[in-house]
Design a protein around this motif. Sequence first.
Motif, PDB file in Angstrom:
ATOM      1  N   VAL A 181     -10.219   0.819  -3.636  1.00 38.31           N
ATOM      2  CA  VAL A 181     -11.004   1.638  -2.707  1.00 38.31           C
ATOM      3  C   VAL A 181     -11.613   2.825  -3.441  1.00 38.31           C
ATOM      4  CG1 VAL A 181     -10.819   3.152  -0.682  1.00 38.31           C
ATOM      5  CG2 VAL A 181      -9.746   0.907  -0.665  1.00 38.31           C
ATOM      6  N   ARG A 182     -10.849   3.453  -4.337  1.00 43.05           N
ATOM      7  CA  ARG A 182     -11.367   4.592  -5.098  1.00 43.05           C
ATOM      8  C   ARG A 182     -12.539   4.186  -5.966  1.00 43.05           C
ATOM      9  NH1 ARG A 182      -7.452   7.076  -9.371  1.00 43.05           N
ATOM     10  NH2 ARG A 182      -8.248   5.258 -10.462  1.00 43.05           N
ATOM     11  N   VAL A 183     -12.457   3.023  -6.604  1.00 45.26           N
ATOM     12  CA  VAL A 183     -13.556   2.535  -7.434  1.00 45.26           C
ATOM     13  C   VAL A 183     -14.787   2.255  -6.580  1.00 45.26           C
ATOM     14  CG1 VAL A 183     -14.293   0.543  -8.808  1.00 45.26           C
ATOM     15  CG2 VAL A 183     -12.129   1.649  -9.291  1.00 45.26           C
ATOM     16  N   LEU A 184     -14.591   1.682  -5.410  1.00 42.49           N
ATOM     17  CA  LEU A 184     -15.722   1.407  -4.521  1.00 42.49           C
ATOM     18  C   LEU A 184     -16.372   2.697  -4.025  1.00 42.49           C
ATOM     19  CD1 LEU A 184     -14.387  -1.620  -2.467  1.00 42.49           C
ATOM     20  CD2 LEU A 184     -16.186  -1.629  -4.191  1.00 42.49           C
ATOM     21  N   LEU A 185     -15.570   3.724  -3.756  1.00 38.45           N
ATOM     22  CA  LEU A 185     -16.122   4.997  -3.300  1.00 38.45           C
ATOM     23  C   LEU A 185     -16.826   5.757  -4.420  1.00 38.45           C
ATOM     24  CD1 LEU A 185     -13.290   6.308  -0.953  1.00 38.45           C
ATOM     25  CD2 LEU A 185     -15.520   5.393  -0.296  1.00 38.45           C
ATOM     26  N   ALA A 186     -16.354   5.615  -5.647  1.00 37.13           N
ATOM     27  CA  ALA A 186     -16.949   6.347  -6.773  1.00 37.13           C
ATOM     28  C   ALA A 186     -18.320   5.799  -7.137  1.00 37.13           C
ATOM     29  CB  ALA A 186     -16.020   6.282  -7.988  1.00 37.13           C
ATOM     30  N   GLY A 187     -18.535   4.530  -6.926  1.00 36.35           N
ATOM     31  CA  GLY A 187     -19.832   3.941  -7.231  1.00 36.35           C
ATOM     32  C   GLY A 187     -19.900   3.403  -8.646  1.00 36.35           C
ATOM     33  N   GLY A 220       1.079  -6.615   5.343  1.00 40.82           N
ATOM     34  CA  GLY A 220       1.137  -8.078   5.373  1.00 40.82           C
ATOM     35  C   GLY A 220      -0.191  -8.699   4.970  1.00 40.82           C
ATOM     36  N   VAL A 221      -1.294  -8.124   5.473  1.00 43.55           N
ATOM     37  CA  VAL A 221      -2.625  -8.621   5.096  1.00 43.55           C
ATOM     38  C   VAL A 221      -2.884  -8.369   3.615  1.00 43.55           C
ATOM     39  CG1 VAL A 221      -5.098  -8.231   5.448  1.00 43.55           C
ATOM     40  CG2 VAL A 221      -3.585  -8.439   7.407  1.00 43.55           C
ATOM     41  N   LEU A 222      -2.515  -7.194   3.121  1.00 49.78           N
ATOM     42  CA  LEU A 222      -2.683  -6.905   1.692  1.00 49.78           C
ATOM     43  C   LEU A 222      -1.875  -7.880   0.843  1.00 49.78           C
ATOM     44  CD1 LEU A 222      -2.562  -3.004   1.512  1.00 49.78           C
ATOM     45  CD2 LEU A 222      -4.548  -4.488   1.263  1.00 49.78           C
ATOM     46  N   ASP A 223      -0.651  -8.145   1.257  1.00 50.86           N
ATOM     47  CA  ASP A 223       0.196  -9.080   0.511  1.00 50.86           C
ATOM     48  C   ASP A 223      -0.375 -10.493   0.549  1.00 50.86           C
ATOM     49  OD1 ASP A 223       2.492  -9.648  -1.030  1.00 50.86           O
ATOM     50  OD2 ASP A 223       3.511 -10.433   0.752  1.00 50.86           O
ATOM     51  N   TYR A 224      -0.965 -10.868   1.665  1.00 50.77           N
ATOM     52  CA  TYR A 224      -1.567 -12.193   1.786  1.00 50.77           C
ATOM     53  C   TYR A 224      -2.713 -12.373   0.783  1.00 50.77           C
ATOM     54  CZ  TYR A 224      -4.019 -16.177   3.803  1.00 50.77           C
ATOM     55  OH  TYR A 224      -4.638 -17.383   3.976  1.00 50.77           O
ATOM     56  N   TYR A 225      -3.498 -11.317   0.594  1.00 53.17           N
ATOM     57  CA  TYR A 225      -4.616 -11.383  -0.345  1.00 53.17           C
ATOM     58  C   TYR A 225      -4.221 -11.020  -1.779  1.00 53.17           C
ATOM     59  CZ  TYR A 225      -7.775 -12.190   3.501  1.00 53.17           C
ATOM     60  OH  TYR A 225      -8.413 -12.740   4.580  1.00 53.17           O
ATOM     61  N   GLY A 226      -2.958 -10.749  -2.018  1.00 51.59           N
ATOM     62  CA  GLY A 226      -2.468 -10.519  -3.371  1.00 51.59           C
ATOM     63  C   GLY A 226      -2.592  -9.094  -3.863  1.00 51.59           C
ATOM     64  N   PHE A 227      -2.831  -8.140  -2.974  1.00 56.45           N
ATOM     65  CA  PHE A 227      -2.936  -6.736  -3.364  1.00 56.45           C
ATOM     66  C   PHE A 227      -1.605  -6.045  -3.133  1.00 56.45           C
ATOM     67  CE2 PHE A 227      -7.530  -7.284  -2.445  1.00 56.45           C
ATOM     68  CZ  PHE A 227      -8.024  -6.810  -3.648  1.00 56.45           C
ATOM     69  N   LYS A 228      -1.263  -5.172  -4.058  1.00 62.35           N
ATOM     70  CA  LYS A 228      -0.177  -4.239  -3.809  1.00 62.35           C
ATOM     71  C   LYS A 228      -0.821  -2.954  -3.304  1.00 62.35           C
ATOM     72  CE  LYS A 228       3.001  -6.207  -7.054  1.00 62.35           C
ATOM     73  NZ  LYS A 228       3.768  -6.076  -8.254  1.00 62.35           N
ATOM     74  N   PRO A 229      -0.092  -2.099  -2.605  1.00 63.12           N
ATOM     75  CA  PRO A 229      -0.721  -0.905  -2.031  1.00 63.12           C
ATOM     76  C   PRO A 229      -1.427  -0.018  -3.059  1.00 63.12           C
ATOM     77  CG  PRO A 229       1.411  -1.242  -1.036  1.00 63.12           C
ATOM     78  CD  PRO A 229       1.287  -2.251  -2.132  1.00 63.12           C
ATOM     79  N   MET A 230      -0.821   0.205  -4.216  1.00 67.85           N
ATOM     80  CA  MET A 230      -1.464   1.068  -5.219  1.00 67.85           C
ATOM     81  C   MET A 230      -2.708   0.404  -5.805  1.00 67.85           C
ATOM     82  SD  MET A 230      -0.024   3.887  -5.100  1.00 67.85           S
ATOM     83  CE  MET A 230      -0.916   4.636  -6.418  1.00 67.85           C
ATOM     84  N   VAL A 231      -2.675  -0.898  -5.982  1.00 69.90           N
ATOM     85  CA  VAL A 231      -3.847  -1.618  -6.484  1.00 69.90           C
ATOM     86  C   VAL A 231      -4.978  -1.540  -5.460  1.00 69.90           C
ATOM     87  CG1 VAL A 231      -4.708  -3.891  -7.167  1.00 69.90           C
ATOM     88  CG2 VAL A 231      -2.447  -3.143  -7.900  1.00 69.90           C
ATOM     89  N   PHE A 232      -4.648  -1.654  -4.186  1.00 71.08           N
ATOM     90  CA  PHE A 232      -5.650  -1.556  -3.133  1.00 71.08           C
ATOM     91  C   PHE A 232      -6.264  -0.159  -3.100  1.00 71.08           C
ATOM     92  CE2 PHE A 232      -6.796  -0.652   1.307  1.00 71.08           C
ATOM     93  CZ  PHE A 232      -7.810  -1.587   1.448  1.00 71.08           C
ATOM     94  N   LEU A 233      -5.437   0.884  -3.241  1.00 74.84           N
ATOM     95  CA  LEU A 233      -5.973   2.248  -3.247  1.00 74.84           C
ATOM     96  C   LEU A 233      -6.875   2.484  -4.448  1.00 74.84           C
ATOM     97  CD1 LEU A 233      -2.913   4.316  -2.017  1.00 74.84           C
ATOM     98  CD2 LEU A 233      -4.992   3.731  -0.767  1.00 74.84           C
ATOM     99  N   ARG A 234      -6.530   1.942  -5.609  1.00 75.50           N
ATOM    100  CA  ARG A 234      -7.414   2.047  -6.772  1.00 75.50           C
ATOM    101  C   ARG A 234      -8.735   1.338  -6.535  1.00 75.50           C
ATOM    102  NH1 ARG A 234      -3.224   0.079 -10.323  1.00 75.50           N
ATOM    103  NH2 ARG A 234      -1.740   1.759 -10.392  1.00 75.50           N
TER     104      ARG A 234
END
Length: 83
Positions: free
Chosen positions: A66-72, A50-64
């Motif tokens: 997070v991956r970009v943030l972790l990769a640096g 629900g929070v992800l949907d409120y901010y306009g993220f889909k689950p796969m977009v959110f995981l991508r």
Amino acid sequence: MAENGNWQDTGRETKLWILNSSTSFPILLFLLNLSWGTFFVVIVTMGVFGVLDYYGFKPMVFLRRVRVLLAGPRKSARPWWMS
């Protein structure tokens, strides 16, 4: 007879009232294993989606994201073990 939908609506994510379709798997697990633990997992999962949907993220977009943030910011062309 009025049409209920349009072909342009096929790209939208499916929802059941306000519930995202991503929450269907935890709800299925809850229906198969009725316990308080799975109930709380379903509630937390629905809240996160629900929070992800409120901010306009889909689950796969959110995981991508997070991956970009972790990769640096720096991406090397060669693996670190070949340097």
